[in-house]
Design an enzyme around this catalytic site. Structure first.
Site, short mmCIF file in Angstrom:
data_model
loop_
_atom_site.label_atom_id
_atom_site.label_comp_id
_atom_site.label_asym_id
_atom_site.label_seq_id
_atom_site.Cartn_x
_atom_site.Cartn_y
_atom_site.Cartn_z
N CYS A 135 -24.38 -45.79 64.08
CA CYS A 135 -24.71 -47.03 63.37
C CYS A 135 -23.81 -48.18 63.84
CB CYS A 135 -24.59 -46.82 61.87
SG CYS A 135 -23.10 -45.99 61.38
N GLU B 131 -26.18 -48.64 53.77
CA GLU B 131 -25.74 -48.90 55.14
C GLU B 131 -26.92 -48.63 56.04
OE1 GLU B 131 -24.14 -47.30 58.64
OE2 GLU B 131 -22.72 -46.41 57.20
P1 NDP Z 1 -34.58 -42.61 57.12
O1 NDP Z 1 -34.35 -43.90 56.46
O2 NDP Z 1 -35.97 -42.13 57.25
O3 NDP Z 1 -33.78 -41.46 56.42
C1 NDP Z 1 -32.45 -41.60 55.95
C2 NDP Z 1 -32.23 -40.70 54.77
O4 NDP Z 1 -33.08 -41.09 53.71
C3 NDP Z 1 -32.58 -39.25 55.06
O5 NDP Z 1 -31.70 -38.41 54.34
C4 NDP Z 1 -33.97 -39.12 54.50
O6 NDP Z 1 -34.33 -37.82 54.16
C5 NDP Z 1 -33.85 -39.98 53.28
N1 NDP Z 1 -35.12 -40.44 52.75
C6 NDP Z 1 -36.23 -40.81 53.43
N2 NDP Z 1 -37.19 -41.17 52.56
C7 NDP Z 1 -36.68 -41.02 51.32
C8 NDP Z 1 -37.21 -41.21 50.01
N3 NDP Z 1 -38.43 -41.65 49.82
N4 NDP Z 1 -36.41 -40.93 48.96
C9 NDP Z 1 -35.15 -40.48 49.14
N5 NDP Z 1 -34.62 -40.29 50.36
C10 NDP Z 1 -35.37 -40.56 51.44
O7 NDP Z 1 -33.91 -42.71 58.48
P2 NDP Z 1 -33.85 -41.64 59.64
O8 NDP Z 1 -32.70 -40.76 59.38
O9 NDP Z 1 -35.15 -40.97 59.89
O10 NDP Z 1 -33.60 -42.61 60.81
C11 NDP Z 1 -34.61 -43.54 61.16
C12 NDP Z 1 -33.99 -44.77 61.73
O11 NDP Z 1 -32.99 -45.29 60.88
C13 NDP Z 1 -33.27 -44.54 63.02
O12 NDP Z 1 -34.13 -44.48 64.10
C14 NDP Z 1 -32.36 -45.71 63.03
O13 NDP Z 1 -33.02 -46.83 63.54
C15 NDP Z 1 -32.02 -45.92 61.61
N6 NDP Z 1 -30.73 -45.35 61.26
C16 NDP Z 1 -29.71 -46.21 61.08
C17 NDP Z 1 -28.49 -45.73 60.78
C18 NDP Z 1 -27.39 -46.68 60.54
O14 NDP Z 1 -26.41 -46.30 59.96
N7 NDP Z 1 -27.50 -47.89 60.98
C19 NDP Z 1 -28.18 -44.31 60.67
C20 NDP Z 1 -29.32 -43.48 60.88
C21 NDP Z 1 -30.53 -44.01 61.13
P3 NDP Z 1 -35.27 -36.94 55.12
O15 NDP Z 1 -34.59 -36.82 56.42
O16 NDP Z 1 -35.35 -35.65 54.40
O17 NDP Z 1 -36.56 -37.69 55.22
#
Ligand code: NDP
Length: 690
Positions: free
Chosen positions: A302, A263
């Site tokens: 989201c 998602e």
């Molecule tokens: P990320 O994609 O960076 O992170 C989401 C999750 O993935 C976090 O738990 C993160 O962990 C984890 N993650 C990141 N890199 C890895 C990896 N290499 N392997 C495994 N897990 C990983 O998104 P953010 O939360 O930083 O949000 C960034 C952007 O995403 C927002 O600005 C927004 O635009 C979008 N977003 C969209 C959402 C939606 O549902 N549409 C919801 C939230 C965000 P960790 O935090 O420890 O890096």
């Protein structure tokens, strides 16, 4: 710059039955509103392969040994326990930038999801370990070979990688269907707000309600966890599209065909109907909803409305109304009484949103809010990640691209014009697939055209109007009973949707064989399987004695013309097919007057019943009733009643028994077929009260 002090809390992960801290200095997490240190996080050095193995072996086997109802009751106990601790979660939630109202969505919304699954698990699932999917598929004429689809829990671990915006709901909405399915989970919250998730997981673990290994927590990065996944594991991801794409193509996930649900970014739209001009309730509801979606959780949702499509002639009025509303939104410290919108989750997040607004502004103009100079009711604009709601106007939505491509994950939306319903649909579709959309109209034709046009591109669509205004749950609220997820850019995943969501953690298998051997596998008697005991009327047996297949075949009973006339007169059902020989004959289905279908069912009940007080407590309905052959005066009926499925209630002195009822005539033709649903006591005589 804020730095961790000796007293800064160190977050812990819960793996292999222990709370552990990661190695190294870790990353400092700060309060979104004040910038003060909250905790330090690190998962460095964790044994990820060991955690997966522990979950599969310890948690998985314990959960699979439980029935759906036992697991559902476990969810209820957790929900009740978390409810008691709500105040602590609320206090901690302020640090994420969330106001009290925002926290309600996250905390109460998450706990509510557990309650809903606890209830659905007991109401909609049998008290078994195997779930049947669909009806028996007969594969031979003589009923010696049939098939039934079954669902069994996957034997791996569900790894839930969550986003920062909903540290509680994000975990609980995935956990409820996972646990109900019988699968253990490893939760990996986004680091930024993991302190709140950690707090909640600690309460769950400390409560001892879950079997050991059913829930583990990784606080910090995912390390090499995904290298160890198998084809029995499930990975769900919520976050940015770029991370999602990377994880979806992770070698171990691809090599093992590991189930992966995503998602991600979603440019959700809301459309104001052409009928809904200023002064109509729909116009006001639309403005209210767009403003609410921009400001709830500071727009970090989201499902938030990013694109607002408005009839060309209403653009100015909508912008004016939104500007007025947004101007009244007091931005400040989330715990302050008068605050209507808190902070973004972090300074990084604010910088990110500002950069995305700059891209969007290239497609149009900012008409409300200054992204660079926050106006605050409280708090420090430098220390806290504050931003006022920013509204943009894009006059040429066909020529613009950023507006359909760039997700500014904050209090940001763009108003755009359209000329007719088809154009509004085409513009909404430019988002290439979204989680949620809404249309505000009071016109059935507009509702139909827009909803059907948008449906293939959306997971959920809300129709807003005056009639539902009071009870509507709103554009942005995923509901436990409704699917959450969207195609294309939204990730292509699907979560929740009631029991649908449970099935994502189970394997569907088509089992073929002879009914005698299929029945014990599926836990349901089926046509062609052996009859069980026929020596004692099955209504004389308590749940402790009754077995699937136990059967009674009744004595025959003739249906006379007098019976039909009596029934017609008694009930008032004097439909011509029962009363008028010529008219009945003229009907293509009948050769003359026929018995009422409900007369047959009533006779059947009179034939198969064992009337004396006994373990059968009540009849609560029939399922799948079909009348298959007409019954004429002089026909002789017989009923065969067979115990088909037995579901003892986990917390009551009774259970449900589904009986296969088959009524046949003197030629052996099936006249009526249905399932009778009854409540049957676990013991008979009933235990004395008190
Ligand atoms: P990320 O994609 O960076 O992170 C989401 C999750 O993935 C976090 O738990 C993160 O962990 C984890 N993650 C990141 N890199 C890895 C990896 N290499 N392997 C495994 N897990 C990983 O998104 P953010 O939360 O930083 O949000 C960034 C952007 O995403 C927002 O600005 C927004 O635009 C979008 N977003 C969209 C959402 C939606 O549902 N549409 C919801 C939230 C965000 P960790 O935090 O420890 O890096």
């Amino acid at each position: 710059m804020n730095v961790a002090t000796a007293t800064t809390r160190q977050l812990e992960s819960y793996v292999k039955g222990q709370w552990v801290t990661g190695k190294g200095d870790g990353t400092l997490l700060t309060d979104a509103g004040t910038g003060e240190p909250v905790a330090v996080i690190s998962s460095s050095g964790l044994d990820f392969a060991g955690a997966l193995a522990y979950g599969r072996e310890k948690g998985g086997s314990a959960l699979r040994a439980m029935s759906f109802h036992e697991r559902a009751l476990m969810l209820k106990s957790i929900a009740l326990m978390l409810n008691e601790a709500r105040d602590d979660f609320y206090a901690e939630s302020y640090r994420t930038g969330a106001t009290k109202t925002d926290s309600m969505i996250d905390i109460d919304g998450g706990i509510g999801t557990f309650f809903v699954y606890a209830s659905k698990g007991r109401r909609e699932l049998p008290n078994t370990r195997v779930l049947l999917d669909g009806d028996v598929e007969p594969l031979s004429k003589d009923q010696s070979f049939s098939a039934q689809h079954i669902l069994t829990p996957l034997t791996g671990v569900a790894i839930h990688i969550n986003a920062f915006n909903f540290p509680c709901w994000g975990m609980l909405e995935k956990l409820a269907p996972t646990l109900l399915a019988g699968m253990p989970a490893i939760v990996k919250p986004a680091s930024q707000t993991a302190y709140l998730t950690e707090m909640m997981v600690r309460r769950i673990i400390d409560s001892g309600i879950l079997p050991e290994g059913a829930l583990q927590l990784v606080a910090g990065s995912a390390g090499d966890m995904l290298d160890h996944v198998t084809g029995q594991d499930v990975v769900t991801f919520t976050g940015s599209a770029s991370t999602g794409r990377m994880l979806r193509t992770h070698k171990a996930i691809v090599d093992n065909s590991t189930r992966f649900s995503m998602e991600a970014d979603s440019l959700n739209s809301s459309i104001l109907g052409a009928d809904a001009g200023p002064g109509t309730p729909e116009f006001d509801l639309f403005v209210k909803e767009v403003a609410r979606e921009m400001t709830a959780k500071a727009g970090q949702k989201c499902t938030a409305i990013r694109r607002a499509f408005v009839p060309r002639g209403q653009v100015d009025a909508v912008i004016e109304a939104l500007r007025a509303r947004l101007g009244k939104t007091a931005v400040g410290l989330p715990a302050e009484e008068g605050t209507r919108m808190g902070a973004l989750a972090s300074q990084d997040q604010r910088a990110e949103v500002r950069a995305r607004i700059a891209e969007l502004a290239a497609d149009g103009e900012i008409v409300a809010g200054d992204p660079d100079n926050p106006v605050l009711a409280s708090g420090d604009a430098q220390a806290g990640a504050f931003l006022n709601p920013v509204l943009l106007h894009c006059a040429d939505p066909h020529g613009a691209q950023h507006v359909h491509d760039v997700e500014a994950f904050g209090p940001v939306a763009t108003v755009m014009p359209y000329d007719d319903a088809e154009e509004a649909v085409a513009l909404a579709r430019k988002g290439k697939g979204s989680l949620a959309a809404s249309v505000f109209t009071n016109d059935p034709e507009i509702a139909e055209r827009i909803v059907i046009g948008m449906a293939p591109f959306h997971g959920r669509i809300l129709i807003g109007n005056r009639d539902s205004a009071k009870s509507s749950t709103g554009h942005g609220s995923p509901m436990p009973g409704l699917v959450h997820g969207g195609p294309g850019r939204a990730g292509g995943g699907e979560e929740l949707g009631g029991i649908r969501g449970v099935k994502h953690f189970m394997q569907r298998t088509a089992v073929q064989g002879t009914p005698r051997l299929l029945a014990p596998v599926t836990g349901r008697w089926m046509e062609g399987a052996d009859a069980g005991d026929t020596s004692v009327h099955p209504f004389r047996k308590s749940l402790a004695e009754l077995k699937i297949g136990d059967q009674v075949v009744t004595a025959p009973r003739e249906v006379t013309l007098a019976d039909i006339e009596h029934f017609a007169e008694f009930t008032g059902d004097t439909f011509y097919a029962h009363m008028d020989e010529d008219a009945a004959k003229a009907n293509p289905f009948f050769d003359g007057r026929v018995a009422h279908g409900y007369l047959i069912v009533s006779f059947a009940a009179g034939m198969f019943v064992d009337p004396a007080p006994g373990p059968v407590l009540a009849n609560y309905g029939v399922d799948n009733l079909r009348f298959l052959t007409p019954v004429y005066p002089g026909d002789v009926l017989k009923v065969r009643l067979t115990a088909k499925e037995i579901n003892p209630r986990a917390t009551a002195d009774h259970g449900e028994v589904r009986w296969d009822a088959q009524v046949t005539n003197q030629d052996g033709d099936v006249v009526a077929q249905y399932d009778v649903l009854t409540m049957v006591a676990k013991q008979w005589p009933l235990p004395a009260e008190g």
